[in-house]
Design an enzyme around this catalytic site. Structure first.
Site, PDB file in Angstrom:
ATOM      1  N   HIS A   1      -8.074   3.248   6.035  1.00  0.00           N
ATOM      2  CA  HIS A   1      -6.801   3.001   5.348  1.00  0.00           C
ATOM      3  C   HIS A   1      -6.754   1.577   4.788  1.00  0.00           C
ATOM      4  O   HIS A   1      -6.444   1.366   3.614  1.00  0.00           O
ATOM      5  CB  HIS A   1      -5.650   3.219   6.334  1.00  0.00           C
ATOM      6  N   GLU A   2      -7.080   0.609   5.638  1.00  0.00           N
ATOM      7  CA  GLU A   2      -6.960  -0.787   5.213  1.00  0.00           C
ATOM      8  C   GLU A   2      -7.985  -1.143   4.140  1.00  0.00           C
ATOM      9  O   GLU A   2      -7.671  -1.833   3.169  1.00  0.00           O
ATOM     10  CB  GLU A   2      -7.102  -1.718   6.420  1.00  0.00           C
TER      11      GLU A   2
ATOM     12  N   HIS B   1      -6.964  -0.061   0.778  1.00  0.00           N
ATOM     13  CA  HIS B   1      -6.067  -1.007   0.099  1.00  0.00           C
ATOM     14  C   HIS B   1      -6.877  -1.986  -0.748  1.00  0.00           C
ATOM     15  O   HIS B   1      -6.476  -2.360  -1.859  1.00  0.00           O
ATOM     16  CB  HIS B   1      -5.227  -1.781   1.115  1.00  0.00           C
TER      17      HIS B   1
ATOM     18  N   TYR C   1       3.005  -3.374  -4.884  1.00  0.00           N
ATOM     19  CA  TYR C   1       3.390  -2.972  -3.530  1.00  0.00           C
ATOM     20  C   TYR C   1       4.906  -2.950  -3.359  1.00  0.00           C
ATOM     21  O   TYR C   1       5.478  -3.669  -2.537  1.00  0.00           O
ATOM     22  CB  TYR C   1       2.730  -3.898  -2.510  1.00  0.00           C
TER      23      TYR C   1
ATOM     24  N   GLU D   1       0.297   3.006  -0.380  1.00  0.00           N
ATOM     25  CA  GLU D   1       0.165   3.424   1.015  1.00  0.00           C
ATOM     26  C   GLU D   1      -0.439   4.819   1.119  1.00  0.00           C
ATOM     27  O   GLU D   1      -1.316   5.084   1.947  1.00  0.00           O
ATOM     28  CB  GLU D   1       1.525   3.392   1.698  1.00  0.00           C
TER      29      GLU D   1
ATOM     30  N   ASP E   1      11.612  -2.478   3.478  1.00  0.00           N
ATOM     31  CA  ASP E   1      10.200  -2.095   3.433  1.00  0.00           C
ATOM     32  C   ASP E   1       9.693  -2.043   1.989  1.00  0.00           C
ATOM     33  O   ASP E   1       9.013  -1.093   1.580  1.00  0.00           O
ATOM     34  CB  ASP E   1      10.004  -0.745   4.134  1.00  0.00           C
TER      35      ASP E   1
ATOM     36  N   HIS F   1       6.383   2.757   2.987  1.00  0.00           N
ATOM     37  CA  HIS F   1       5.810   3.586   4.039  1.00  0.00           C
ATOM     38  C   HIS F   1       6.562   4.913   4.163  1.00  0.00           C
ATOM     39  O   HIS F   1       5.956   5.972   4.339  1.00  0.00           O
ATOM     40  CB  HIS F   1       5.824   2.838   5.372  1.00  0.00           C
TER      41      HIS F   1
END
Length: 515
Positions: A355-356, A359, A370, A379, A434, A439
């Site tokens: 996942h990271e 990004h 973002y 995300e 957020d 998210h």
């Protein structure tokens, strides 16, 4: 990690035609709009573009769709950023919208052409009135104001950078400095801050660090074979076996030892190349899983590291004290140990690492802003590729989340509502928290990806379509409707408009209310 459902906003989508291109005459032009009526895609047989270079042909192509997007002539309004030739011989040229020679943040166009035949244009254009033509602040003054806005008073992990540009605010373009501020602390920051170049006010600020959260033994007690490097009698967590090494890239894992500054990291070493101490477990997993993610992107998608140029993949474990997060800061990965109750060490989840690092890939491809829908897509694309690379279920973070509670996870792609996230546009959450619910609202495109992958029975094909869409058909401001168009175009380019893959991606988005 936001799992709260705050409010709902029912949205509808306006289009001038469907994506059933095979049923239309070859000469038809198709114009697609989002739920607010803004054009994001024009496709079809749009004619020949003139010019000897991709940039020249792209400018010529834009003049063929100027009325659809709302500008007069492309010359002077757009500047080519980069060009990519895909596997099918189609050239995708990205151009920044410019005002007075400066780029407009978040506004790009992508021209798709093959040997001069224009196949489509993707992107965003807004007719903007500039607030000023000359800056009254210099770059240092803007940086000082941006750093002060973060409230951080320690040493920056990287020198702050600035760029003079225009940022859209309604129907005006505010002359501003985009200042990037990065630091590590209990609340790490990777800020994009827009400082008004005439009066020093903060136009907008986004913290883009996403709150997610030999042989060796991993965090969960499993054994792994890892590639290390022997130097002066010690083994280092440095993998030189990947193709990236030809251009100087390695996979390297280091230890923060509870600190929060990159310069305080130290190499992880071992005397006998058996990495089995408690302190080494996070390093083993971070190192091994970074290699798994690298291999997947290279072998399945032809991408050599996150930047496609073989750049080193650097990871740091034991970040801070009981830190409940993992993040990509633009240069490396950092993993907290977790508090032992809500999380165990974040390096213990392959899907977390995938996942990271996705990004990082997104930053180098579509560079989705973002916030709001583009942030939710940012995300979601990371969740989607994580589910593809891990491949064992449709849960995100289940291996490192709440160790004393079996079967739960941070997010479920099969059923986002299990974690309080919407799975349909009818339940879209309109919020300012957020970064606009990045998210929370990721549940909608997550469900679309799940629908698509399960319908065709292949995560690998689904991941290839999603990756191609981000690489070739999405821009920084792509929204949900634009993502639908982008993935449909990617499916058409890869598998054709009469394929089951094409039909499945159309149905996947329709099922979540994105048309």
């Amino acid at each position: 990690m936001n799992k709260k459902l705050i409010a709902t906003l029912v949205l509808s989508t306006v289009v001038t035609s469907s994506f059933a291109l095979s049923a239309q005459a070859a000469s038809d032009k198709h114009v697609y709009k989002n739920e607010k009526g803004k054009v994001h895609t024009v496709s079809g047989k749009l004619g020949k573009a003139s010019g000897s270079t991709p940039e020249a042909r792209a400018l010529s192509a834009l003049d063929k769709v100027n009325a659809d997007f709302g500008f007069d002539k492309a010359q002077g309004k757009f500047k080519a950023k980069d060009t990519h030739l895909d596997e099918n011989g189609t050239t995708h040229t990205k151009l920044d919208h410019t005002v007075n020679g400066l780029r407009v943040f978040g506004e790009q166009m992508i021209v798709h052409e093959a040997n001069g035949d224009v196949q489509g244009v993707t992107g965003t254009y807004s007719a903007l009135t500039p607030t000023a033509t000359q800056a009254k602040l210099d770059a240092k003054q803007a940086i000082d104001k941006a750093v002060a806005h973060t409230g951080y008073t320690g040493e920056l992990d990287q020198a702050a950078t600035s760029e003079l540009l225009y940022v859209p605010q309604g129907d005006v373009a505010v002359l501003a400095y985009l200042v990037n501020v990065t630091y590590k602390s209990d609340q790490p920051g990777r800020w994009q801050i827009f400082v008004n170049a005439t009066d020093g006010s903060i136009v907008q600020a986004l913290n883009t660090i996403e709150n997610a959260t030999g042989t060796g033994t991993g965090v969960l007690g499993d054994s792994k074979s890892i590639n290390t490097t022997l130097k002066s009698g010690k083994y280092y967590l440095e993998d030189q076996s990947k193709p990236m090494f030809a251009t100087g890239g390695v996979i390297r894992t280091r230890d923060y030892k509870g600190w929060q500054f990159s310069f305080l990291q130290s190499d992880m070493t071992d005397a006998d190349n058996v990495w089995d101490t408690a302190n080494q477990r996070a390093g083993v997993d971070a190192h091994y899983y970074a290699g798994v993610v690298y291999d997947y992107y290279l072998n399945q998608l032809g991408r050599n590291s996150y930047d496609n140029a073989g750049h080193t993949l650097l990871s740091g474990v034991h970040y801070g004290s009981k830190y409940n997060n993992a993040f990509w800061d633009g240069t490396q990965m950092s993993y907290g140990d977790g508090d032992g109750t809500t999380f165990i060490n974040f390096a213990g989840g392959l899907d977390v690492i995938a996942h990271e690092l996705t990004h990082a890939v997104t930053e180098k491809t579509s560079n989705l802003t973002y916030s709001n829908q583009s942030g939710a897509l940012n995300e979601s694309w990371s969740d989607a590729m994580a589910s593809v690379i891990e491949g064992k279920n449709w849960l995100i973070g289940e291996d490192i989340y709440t160790p004393n509670i079996a079967g739960d996870s941070l997010r479920s792609m099969a059923d986002p509502t299990l974690n309080g996230n919407p799975d349909n546009m009818s339940n879209y959450v309109n919020t300012t928290s957020d970064n606009g619910g990045v998210h929370t609202n990721s549940g909608i495109p997550n469900k679309a990806f799940y629908n698509f992958a399960t319908a065709i029975g292949s995560r690998t094909i689904a991941g290839k379509v999603w990756y191609t869409a981000s690489r070739d058909y999405m821009t920084a401001s792509t929204d949900f409707s634009g993502a639908r168009s982008a993935t449909i175009q990617a499916a058409a380019a890869l598998y054709g408009t009469s394929s089951d893959v094409y039909n499945a991606v159309v149905n996947a988005w329709t099922a979540v209310g994105v048309n």
